[in-house]
Structure formats: C-alpha cells, structure tokens
Motif scaffolding. Structure first.
Motif, PDB file in Angstrom:
ATOM      1  N   GLY A  40      43.819  39.583  35.299  1.00  0.00           N
ATOM      2  CA  GLY A  40      44.813  39.552  36.371  1.00  0.00           C
ATOM      3  C   GLY A  40      45.817  40.683  36.355  1.00  0.00           C
ATOM      4  N   LEU A  76      46.893  43.785  37.562  1.00  0.00           N
ATOM      5  CA  LEU A  76      46.525  44.676  38.661  1.00  0.00           C
ATOM      6  C   LEU A  76      46.764  46.137  38.314  1.00  0.00           C
ATOM      7  CD1 LEU A  76      47.952  42.655  41.683  1.00  0.00           C
ATOM      8  CD2 LEU A  76      45.598  42.790  40.906  1.00  0.00           C
ATOM      9  N   PHE A 104      43.810  47.736  36.848  1.00  0.00           N
ATOM     10  CA  PHE A 104      42.799  48.139  37.831  1.00  0.00           C
ATOM     11  C   PHE A 104      43.222  49.438  38.503  1.00  0.00           C
ATOM     12  CE2 PHE A 104      40.517  48.168  41.849  1.00  0.00           C
ATOM     13  CZ  PHE A 104      39.217  47.962  41.377  1.00  0.00           C
ATOM     14  N   ASN A 105      44.525  49.571  38.807  1.00  0.00           N
ATOM     15  CA  ASN A 105      45.019  50.841  39.378  1.00  0.00           C
ATOM     16  C   ASN A 105      44.687  52.012  38.457  1.00  0.00           C
ATOM     17  OD1 ASN A 105      46.141  49.576  41.600  1.00  0.00           O
ATOM     18  ND2 ASN A 105      48.141  49.292  40.612  1.00  0.00           N
ATOM     19  N   GLU A 144      38.506  57.831  40.461  1.00  0.00           N
ATOM     20  CA  GLU A 144      38.433  58.132  41.901  1.00  0.00           C
ATOM     21  C   GLU A 144      37.805  59.504  42.160  1.00  0.00           C
ATOM     22  OE1 GLU A 144      42.083  57.810  44.074  1.00  0.00           O
ATOM     23  OE2 GLU A 144      41.110  58.359  45.976  1.00  0.00           O
ATOM     24  N   PHE A 147      35.769  50.886  45.605  1.00  0.00           N
ATOM     25  CA  PHE A 147      36.774  50.285  44.727  1.00  0.00           C
ATOM     26  C   PHE A 147      37.142  48.871  45.173  1.00  0.00           C
ATOM     27  CE2 PHE A 147      37.539  54.719  43.338  1.00  0.00           C
ATOM     28  CZ  PHE A 147      37.283  54.502  41.988  1.00  0.00           C
ATOM     29  N   LEU A 148      37.121  48.644  46.487  1.00  0.00           N
ATOM     30  CA  LEU A 148      37.363  47.269  46.950  1.00  0.00           C
ATOM     31  C   LEU A 148      36.268  46.330  46.445  1.00  0.00           C
ATOM     32  CD1 LEU A 148      38.576  47.738  50.635  1.00  0.00           C
ATOM     33  CD2 LEU A 148      39.853  46.679  48.784  1.00  0.00           C
ATOM     34  N   PHE A 164      36.689  45.714  42.805  1.00  0.00           N
ATOM     35  CA  PHE A 164      37.779  44.764  42.558  1.00  0.00           C
ATOM     36  C   PHE A 164      37.303  43.329  42.804  1.00  0.00           C
ATOM     37  CE2 PHE A 164      41.560  42.405  43.998  1.00  0.00           C
ATOM     38  CZ  PHE A 164      42.283  42.469  42.809  1.00  0.00           C
TER      39      PHE A 164
END
Lengths: 203, 227
Positions: A15, A17, A20-21, A28, A53-54, A57
């Motif tokens: 969880g 976030l 993940f960033n 990227e 990336f979506l 995720f």
C-alpha cells in the motif's frame, strides 16, 4: 539507501504509493524508449507508457515475483504495443515523416560541436535504422530492441517473450542479418546517387 | 554455408562460456566466411547505436503519499480509553468527533456513483475509475468504522477510571485525534485529485481523437467535392 525493485514492489503491494512512484520514476524512460522504438510515434508511446504503468499498478497485487519486475513491465508494454498496432491496423512507422527534409530539421538542432553535415548524416542513419527495423517481423524486432537498447540477456529475453532460448538466438541472428543487408543496400544506393549527382553537375 | 554460424550470435554478444568462446575463436582463424559474418554483425550493431529516442516529459502524475501511520495504532490503549471517556464527559458522542471532520460523501462509500457513460481510450473506462474510487472510499470507511467500534467499546467502561492527573494527557490525545482525522480528510482529497487528473487526461485524449475524426471528415468532403 537505494531500494531494489523487489523491495519497492513489496512495499507498493503493502500500500505504499510512494514506492510505486519510485518504480515509475526508475523505469519510465526505458519503457518509453521501448514503446517509442516499437511504435515509432511519440504520442502513441506516451499513451502506451501511461497505460502500461496503470496496468502494472492494477496488477501489482497479482505480481508474485516469478520474473523480474522489469521483465514483467516490458511484457506489459510489448503486449500493449502489439494491441496498439493491431487496433491501428498499420505497421510501425519510421521516425522521419514523409516529405520532411533532414537538412531543415538539422539546421534547427545542430549542436555547437557537430557540423551540419555530421548531424544530417546521423539523422539519415537514424531514419534508415528505424525504417529497416520497422520492416522486420515483430518477433525479430522485439528481440533486437530488448537486446540492443535494454541490455537483456538471452535468458531474460526468453522469459519476457515466453519462448525458448534457442529461439531468441535465432531471431536475433536473422534480424541482424536482414538489417545488415538492408543498411548495406541503402549505403550502396546512396553512393550511386552521389556519383550520379557529381557526374551530372560536372558535365 | 558454414555450420558454426549458430554459435556466432553468442560470441558477438559475449554470452557464451569460456570454452565455447575459445572454440569460436579457433574456428575464426580458419573460416573466412564466419570472420566476414562476425564483422557484419558488429557493424550493424554499431549502426543501431544511431537510433536515439527524443527527450520527453514524464507522463506519470505521481500518486499522493498515504498518511504516515494510522493514528489509532500509535495511541496506547489506556490513552484511547481515557480519551473516549473525556469525549463522553464533554457531551459529544465519540463517533461525532471521529466523523466530524469528514465530508459527507467520504462516509458513505455505497453512495450511488454516476453510471459509466463513454469509454476512455486504451481500455480504461469511467466504470474502472468509479470502481477504483468506490474501493478506496470503502477501505477508508472501513478504517473509520473500526475506530468507531473501538471508541464505543472503551466508552462503556466505568468513568471512575478517569483520574484528575490524566486530563493533560487526554487533552493532548484529543488534539492528536483531530489532527489525524484532518490527515485522513486530506488523503481522501488527494485521491479525488488523482482521479480527476486521470479523467482530465482521458477527456483530453478523447477531444484529440474527435478533432482527428473531424479533420478526416473535412478532408473526405473536400475530396468528394473535387470529384
């Protein structure tokens, strides 16, 4: 301390976030490069990167670390590129659009240390390589992209593309051989053109 | 054609073991065909270096970070109990304090969400976004509900357990509770902002597609007029 991909993935799955960033920031650029060289268009590559990336995720909870995180991301991106090409019903396009004179482009982008002639030659080579790559069968093109621009080992490519190691070697060998013939033919055609131009101007 | 060619690719990429490499090198000393092949493969690899990728802006809008740690996991049980008692004594229900800072829509995750209308490009639909939004809000509501339950539980204990000397600590815990709830509200707002951003990006891309279609239609009409 820099965390590994595996550590960031585990924290993101729990969880976090921001982890993940960090994964996005780390991957990227390579993912964009893969999408750009596969699709040949910046706008398409941007869309695919965002979607990749979506999807990553959304699928993160299901990622169990059987493969490297990067291999998983490459696979997602390549699948999206394949869907994209099918949906658009077209082959990947080469970088330089039709009707654009590379000299005009070069004039706008020449660096202080590089002559216009060198820049034109480099851009022409870029165009030739991208066109030749776009004409390759998809599986050969993908193997070359992952090997040459992303430095994957034969085994990592095999894992990413879900094919035997020997198939990867065959695709690379055949793809490079075809590229070589096309680029040599292009160089020979250019030499003939230059000779003809020189002869017509001197007569 | 030389039958050693299938080993050249491992040699060119230096992905073969030492014995295989030695073997290929010995072979190259005697086979001109394979020497030419190796030179050709290396040459085309050099040509491939020319293919640059243009610079680009990041396409990813980072997620807003989650609150550092949920407040009720930091507060000791005795403090929780006394804080709840103080809340009761001051005439406010525990749940009212917890919920007092949250906007109405964050408390009721099951509220009807606008039905999905048009699909968004590359597979992401309004339904996906709404479902994600609902999931996040449900999770937050679940967390808030868990706090409510604990507050209710401790608030039923005898109030005699609260002694005068605890009042400062109680006040401090209530202030902290308010601050943590504010963080929770900010977190919900950041989730809304993320979802809005995704929606705006999708809208922009739909508009761009519409513009392309319009252009194509105009071009088609022009062609028809010419004919």
């Amino acid at each position: 301390m820099t965390r590994t991909d595996e550590e960031l993935v585990a924290l993101a799955q729990a969880g976090d976030l921001d982890c993940f960033n960090q994964l996005v920031a780390r991957w990227e650029r390579p993912i964009y490069a893969l999408a750009y060289r596969t699709l040949g268009r910046e706008e398409d590559a941007r869309d695919v990167v965002q979607e990749a990336f979506l999807r990553a995720f959304r699928g993160l909870r299901g990622f169990r670390g059987q493969a490297k995180f990067s291999s998983w991301l490459y696979r997602i991106t390549l699948n999206l590129c394949r869907d994209w090409i099918r949906r658009e019903r077209r082959a990947p396009i080469a970088q330089m659009p039709e009707g654009v004179d590379p000299i005009d482009v070069a004039d706008e982008h020449v660096a202080p240390t590089e002559s216009v002639e060198d820049l034109v030659a480099r851009r022409e080579m870029t165009e030739a390589v991208s066109r030749a790559m776009a004409e390759l069968p998809e599986e050969q093109r993908t193997a070359i992209l992952l090997k040459e621009y992303h430095g994957l080992t034969f085994q990592e490519i095999a894992d990413t593309l879900d094919c035997p190691l020997s198939t990867v070697k065959t695709r690379l060998y055949q793809g490079l051989s075809v590229l070589r013939r096309r680029l040599e033919r292009r160089q020979s055609e250019e030499a003939s053109l230059r000779r003809a131009t020189w002869e017509s101007s001197s007569s | 054609m030389c039958n050693q060619r299938d080993r050249l690719i491992g040699y060119v990429y230096d992905e073969c073991d030492a014995s295989e490499r030695d073997e290929v090198q010995r072979h190259l000393e005697t086979c001109g065909e394979c020497r030419t092949e190796i030179a050709g493969l290396r040459s085309v690899r050099e040509d491939l270096l020319a293919w640059d990728v243009p610079d680009h802006e990041s396409v990813w809008r980072p997620f807003a970070p989650a609150p550092a740690r949920l407040w009720w996991r930091q507060v000791p049980a005795w403090a929780m109990a006394t804080a709840a008692s103080l809340v009761l004594m001051s005439g406010a229900a525990g749940g009212a304090v917890v919920h007092g800072f949250l906007p109405d829509q964050t408390r009721t995750g099951a509220q009807p969400v606008e039905p999905p209308t048009r699909p968004v490009v590359v597979g992401l639909t309004e339904a996906d976004l709404s479902a994600a939004e609902r999931r996040w809000l449900d999770q937050l509501n679940e967390q808030v509900g868990a706090v409510d339950a604990r507050v209710q539980k401790v608030s039923t204990r005898p109030q005699a357990s609260v002694v005068e000397s605890d009042h400062d600590a109680l006040t401090e815990e209530v202030v902290r509770l308010r601050s943590e709830n504010k963080a929770l509200v900010d977190y919900v707002a950041s989730i809304h902002a993320n979802i809005d951003q995704i929606r705006k990006t999708s809208d922009f891309r739909i508009a761009a597609q519409d513009a392309k279609i319009n252009n194509l239609m105009q071009a088609l009409q022009l062609q028809l007029q010419v004919k």
